[in-house]
Enzyme design. Sequence first.
Site, PDB file in Angstrom:
ATOM      1  N   HIS A  32       0.846  -1.192   0.000  1.00  0.00           N
ATOM      2  CA  HIS A  32       0.000   0.000   0.000  1.00  0.00           C
ATOM      3  C   HIS A  32       0.884   1.246   0.000  1.00  0.00           C
ATOM      4  CE1 HIS A  32       0.906   0.436   4.253  1.00  0.00           C
ATOM      5  NE2 HIS A  32       0.310  -0.704   4.562  1.00  0.00           N
ATOM      6  N   HIS A  71       4.104   1.437   2.269  1.00  0.00           N
ATOM      7  CA  HIS A  71       5.287   0.722   1.780  1.00  0.00           C
ATOM      8  C   HIS A  71       5.963   1.517   0.658  1.00  0.00           C
ATOM      9  CE1 HIS A  71       2.504  -2.726   3.009  1.00  0.00           C
ATOM     10  NE2 HIS A  71       3.474  -2.741   3.905  1.00  0.00           N
ATOM     11  N   CYS A 120       1.999 -10.025  19.650  1.00  0.00           N
ATOM     12  CA  CYS A 120       1.141  -9.579  18.549  1.00  0.00           C
ATOM     13  C   CYS A 120       1.624 -10.237  17.273  1.00  0.00           C
ATOM     14  CB  CYS A 120       1.167  -8.058  18.396  1.00  0.00           C
ATOM     15  SG  CYS A 120       0.284  -7.482  16.929  1.00  0.00           S
ATOM     16  N   CYS A 174       2.322  -7.610  14.432  1.00  0.00           N
ATOM     17  CA  CYS A 174       3.638  -6.962  14.536  1.00  0.00           C
ATOM     18  C   CYS A 174       4.772  -7.974  14.525  1.00  0.00           C
ATOM     19  CB  CYS A 174       3.735  -6.156  15.829  1.00  0.00           C
ATOM     20  SG  CYS A 174       2.676  -4.709  15.926  1.00  0.00           S
ATOM     21  N   CYS A 220      -3.160  -4.897  20.825  1.00  0.00           N
ATOM     22  CA  CYS A 220      -1.967  -4.252  20.298  1.00  0.00           C
ATOM     23  C   CYS A 220      -2.315  -2.799  19.989  1.00  0.00           C
ATOM     24  CB  CYS A 220      -1.499  -4.970  19.033  1.00  0.00           C
ATOM     25  SG  CYS A 220      -0.267  -4.051  18.094  1.00  0.00           S
ATOM     26  N   HIS A 268      -2.228  -2.389  15.920  1.00  0.00           N
ATOM     27  CA  HIS A 268      -3.237  -3.057  15.092  1.00  0.00           C
ATOM     28  C   HIS A 268      -4.638  -3.032  15.694  1.00  0.00           C
ATOM     29  CE1 HIS A 268       0.500  -4.824  13.435  1.00  0.00           C
ATOM     30  NE2 HIS A 268      -0.188  -4.856  12.321  1.00  0.00           N
ATOM     31  N   LYS A 301      -3.241   5.098  11.136  1.00  0.00           N
ATOM     32  CA  LYS A 301      -2.094   4.695  10.342  1.00  0.00           C
ATOM     33  C   LYS A 301      -2.576   3.895   9.138  1.00  0.00           C
ATOM     34  CE  LYS A 301       1.847   1.581  10.251  1.00  0.00           C
ATOM     35  NZ  LYS A 301       2.448   0.375  10.831  1.00  0.00           N
ATOM     36  N   LYS A 324      -3.519  -2.314   5.870  1.00  0.00           N
ATOM     37  CA  LYS A 324      -4.618  -3.180   5.435  1.00  0.00           C
ATOM     38  C   LYS A 324      -5.506  -3.576   6.607  1.00  0.00           C
ATOM     39  CE  LYS A 324      -3.495  -3.562   1.049  1.00  0.00           C
ATOM     40  NZ  LYS A 324      -4.351  -3.136  -0.050  1.00  0.00           N
TER      41      LYS A 324
END
Length: 540
Positions: free
Chosen positions: A31, A34, A140, A143, A163, A166, A314, A317
């Site tokens: 995405h 990255h 997690c 992560c 987490c 996430h 953030k 996905k």
Amino acid sequence: MAATADHSTTGASAPAYYVSTPIYYVNDRPHLGHAYTTVAGDVLTRWHRQRGEKVWYLTGTDEHGQKIMRTAEANGVSPQEWCDKLVEEAWKPLWEHLEIANDDFIRTTEERHTARVQEFVQDLFDKGEIYKGGYSGPYCVGCEEFKLPSELLDGATEDEKLCSVHKRPVEWLEEENYFFRLSAYGPRLLEFYAANPDFIQPASARNEVLRFVEQDLKDLSISRSTFDWGVPLPWDEKHVLYVWVDALQNYITAAGYGSDPERFAELWPASVHLVGKDILRFHAVIWPAMLMAAGLPLPKRVVANGWLMVGGEKMSKSNLTGIAPTDLTSHFGVDAYRYYFLRAIPFGTDGSFSWEDFTARYTSELANDFGNLASRVAAMVGKYFDGALPAATAHGEAEQAIADGLARAVDTADRKIGEELDFAGGLAAIFEFVKQVNGYLTEQEPWKVAKDDSEEGRARLATILYTAAEALRATAVLLNPVMPSTAEKLWTSLGAEAAGLGALSAQTVATAADWGRLPAGATVTKGEILFPRLEEKPAA
């Protein structure tokens, strides 16, 4: 390999400017987040190539761990099949689409990596840096990280913890593990940070790491024994290596560690590790400690970029905020995409993507200021001098101001992009110069000067148009690392290569400021519009 550049450095004696991105998890397609880091690394390395330096740019994919294994299982394929599919169908094609000129693409499932990783950890084990123990605590999977209590959020029940990245429940792990004696390296790390104040950037990232290490480090669990998708420990194959310990070593295995000593000596230590701020501790604490234990040099800099945000979250996905880069490149174009994120968001800070801001910058800065300048100059040289660039014979104060403005732009951009990784500041300097040239044309009014058929009038017109074309010559060099296709079109439009200047890639940043390089007589042609009018925003 995605847009892999041929910049072989093996066998040479001088060190290369070595830049790495994180290696990315292949649990899903890439995405904007990255691509943001990868484009930044590409611009940085292209800039150093434009300086005439030897450069080596590494990116790749992280393919081991529980998250990859579960994703593959959910899709009914083996982990290796899943990784192969995503890398070849999503990751490499995107980097090629975005014109990423990486010199290597490392995959952690490749034997050139796994064999060297086993040698590295075996060496640490033989030195007594690794011991056997037990672990219990929150983990997690998203992560792939063991979590501290301070890093957790309360969940829906009294016992559930989430987490903080996430926003998903962590799992409680209890298993026999091997541990790296990370706690022994706290004092050495703090001493290293003090001696190398620029090692961690920006300052906010450095302060975060200092606070973390000053609180006393705990030994690091480096193995998992409840699943087998990973690199087996060479002395105990019931365990696979913790995915982060595996992944971090890509920076040395790709550079020739354990396989090509001459190449490794030239490339290592890395000049810059580019990382996301959420993985800073791995790169600024765990990785340096492991290198210290192995007796290897530490990288010169670890630079953490901020997060791209959508709706206050953030971009990821898992948060349903992942946006495919091609959603934007299909509308704005690849070069505008590369420009926008580095221009709009200061590197190292969080920034929110906005379709409206992208549209505004595209129209104002790229289409109106830059693209229109290139079109106007080519059109006027064609109209008044039949496409042959005239010589400047009446260089005065106004022209000297442009030459001085160029020198300032080159100096500022080179310092900010090449040294400080302040891409936004460097691009601002370049586009301030573009605005200056536009202002020069507005003030000099060549369309009015053209009405004067006297020898003096023709000389003045020639000087004005040469000045503008020469400014564009330098601008093409400065923007080549950022917008390579656009810069190449401009270089061709100016007739620079055919006139004897050579390829755009052969021009250096230093000589960009040398006024008068574009030869009179160059054939200037009005090519395609660099930044065409945008159609309406596509429907969501």
